[in-house]
Design a protein around this motif. Structure first.
Motif, PDB file in Angstrom:
ATOM      1  N   VAL A   1      56.448  -1.978  36.367  1.00 57.42           N
ATOM      2  CA  VAL A   1      56.664  -0.925  35.374  1.00 57.42           C
ATOM      3  C   VAL A   1      57.205   0.341  36.036  1.00 57.42           C
ATOM      4  N   LEU A   2      56.676   0.686  37.197  1.00 60.23           N
ATOM      5  CA  LEU A   2      57.168   1.860  37.909  1.00 60.23           C
ATOM      6  C   LEU A   2      58.629   1.675  38.327  1.00 60.23           C
ATOM      7  N   LEU A   3      58.972   0.482  38.810  1.00 60.42           N
ATOM      8  CA  LEU A   3      60.359   0.223  39.198  1.00 60.42           C
ATOM      9  C   LEU A   3      61.288   0.321  37.997  1.00 60.42           C
ATOM     10  N   ASN A   4      60.853  -0.217  36.854  1.00 63.19           N
ATOM     11  CA  ASN A   4      61.673  -0.114  35.641  1.00 63.19           C
ATOM     12  C   ASN A   4      61.886   1.334  35.245  1.00 63.19           C
ATOM     13  N   THR A   5      60.824   2.125  35.318  1.00 60.53           N
ATOM     14  CA  THR A   5      60.924   3.527  34.915  1.00 60.53           C
ATOM     15  C   THR A   5      61.839   4.306  35.857  1.00 60.53           C
ATOM     16  N   PHE A   6      61.737   4.039  37.157  1.00 52.38           N
ATOM     17  CA  PHE A   6      62.632   4.701  38.104  1.00 52.38           C
ATOM     18  C   PHE A   6      64.074   4.261  37.881  1.00 52.38           C
ATOM     19  N   PHE A   7      64.276   2.999  37.494  1.00 49.65           N
ATOM     20  CA  PHE A   7      65.629   2.542  37.176  1.00 49.65           C
ATOM     21  C   PHE A   7      66.192   3.336  36.000  1.00 49.65           C
TER      22      PHE A   7
END
Length: 329
Positions: free
Chosen positions: A94-100
């Motif tokens: 989820v964090l990686l998606n949000t940073f993307f």
């Protein structure tokens, strides 16, 4: 003679009115009048205390508890935070998606908004109409617009897919439309595409206001010195709207971290399930709070999000001294 009499009469009326106000205390400031100002602030202060500060403190306390909304809260210390860091692999995704979302939406929106603003600021006819057309998606209901994009990007019945299939049939090329809504490789780009369409008008309008505040004498002097259009854009326009760029960068970063409606509506299936590839941190917070009844973990996610945004905003504020130009400097 008549005019001087009228002027004298008007002056006497103003003098009598000023004397009357002075006797009543109107127009004079007294030291004890600050208490009256505090009385006017009480409703706003009470509203802030009840509906903002109290929930913030409550969520911080709740992040150290386990609570399912039915049983009494159970104190677990920092276990919710440890679970997010160690035993919850989905939180990392989820964090990686949000940073993307942040590193794609914010820069692309700035570039597109600036490009459109520069074009509209060049003196083309129908400026108001273009500004209205580009700003209309901003005031459009986000859920309704997301449903429309869900139909447009659908691989089976979508308009874009139909164009691709028609092109493949006419040319004989083995071209297939991407599965924007279900394929993990295309789910996030589809959300980014919709978000840009929805919000680039706001960026354009803010940039347009900044461009119209740039003194035209700077461009005239640059033309006299033989500067090209690209040189004027690079050495005058970009530095003069750097404060606007900084403002937009901060609020768009905050908006990217709070993205919810776009992936939630566009990528959810008929059962309301979302692919892991498009989950944002706010959606994951919502799921833990209201679907899984993990209010303590949801509160911990909220405070992790607050810490991330606080750190990024702090660094942006520190770095602005190197590239943001203010007219007073």
């Amino acid at each position: 003679m008549g005019q001087s009499t009228a002027i004298t009469s008007a002056g006497d009326k103003r003098t009598r009115l000023s004397a009357f106000k002075h006797r009543l205390g109107i127009g004079r400031w007294r030291a004890d009048q600050q208490n009256e100002g505090y009385l006017f602030l009480i409703p706003s202060f009470v509203g802030f205390l009840l509906f903002v500060l109290t929930p913030i403190i409550g969520s911080l306390i709740l992040s150290f508890h386990r609570w399912d909304l039915l049983t009494p809260p159970e104190f677990v210390g920092i276990r919710n935070y440890i679970e997010l860091a160690d035993t919850d692999p989905l939180f990392g995704q989820v964090l990686l998606n949000t940073f993307f979302y942040m590193i794609t939406i914010a820069p692309l929106q700035l570039l597109l908004g600036f490009f459109l603003a520069v074009i509209l600021d060049s003196g083309i006819r129908g400026l108001r109409w273009y500004r209205l057309i580009y700003f209309m998606p901003v005031v459009t209901n986000a859920v309704a617009a997301a449903l429309v994009f869900q139909f447009l990007l659908n691989r089976d019945i979508g308009v874009l897919a139909a164009w691709v299939w028609s092109f493949a049939e006419a040319t004989g090329l083995p071209v297939q439309p991407p599965d924007w809504l279900n394929d993990p490789r295309w789910a996030k780009p589809g959300v980014v595409l919709f978000t840009l369409w929805k919000n680039v008008g706001f960026t354009m309008v803010i940039y347009l206001a900044g461009l119209q505040a740039v003194p035209r004498v700077l461009y005239e002097a640059a033309k006299v010195d033989g500067a090209s259009a690209w040189q004027r854009l690079r050495h005058i326009t970009v530095p003069m709207v750097s404060a606007t760029t900084f403002f937009l960068l901060v609020i768009q970063m905050l908006g990217a971290f709070q993205i919810f409606v776009e992936p939630f509506v566009m990528t959810s299936n008929t059962q309301g399930q979302l692919p892991k590839a498009s989950l944002s941190i706010v959606i994951y917070l919502y799921q833990n709070a209201f679907q899984f009844q993990r209010m303590g973990k949801a509160s911990a996610i909220a405070w992790v999000l607050f810490a991330i945004v606080l750190v990024l905003t702090f660094f942006q504020l520190r770095l602005q001294r190197r590239w943001v130009h203010y007219e007073t400097e």
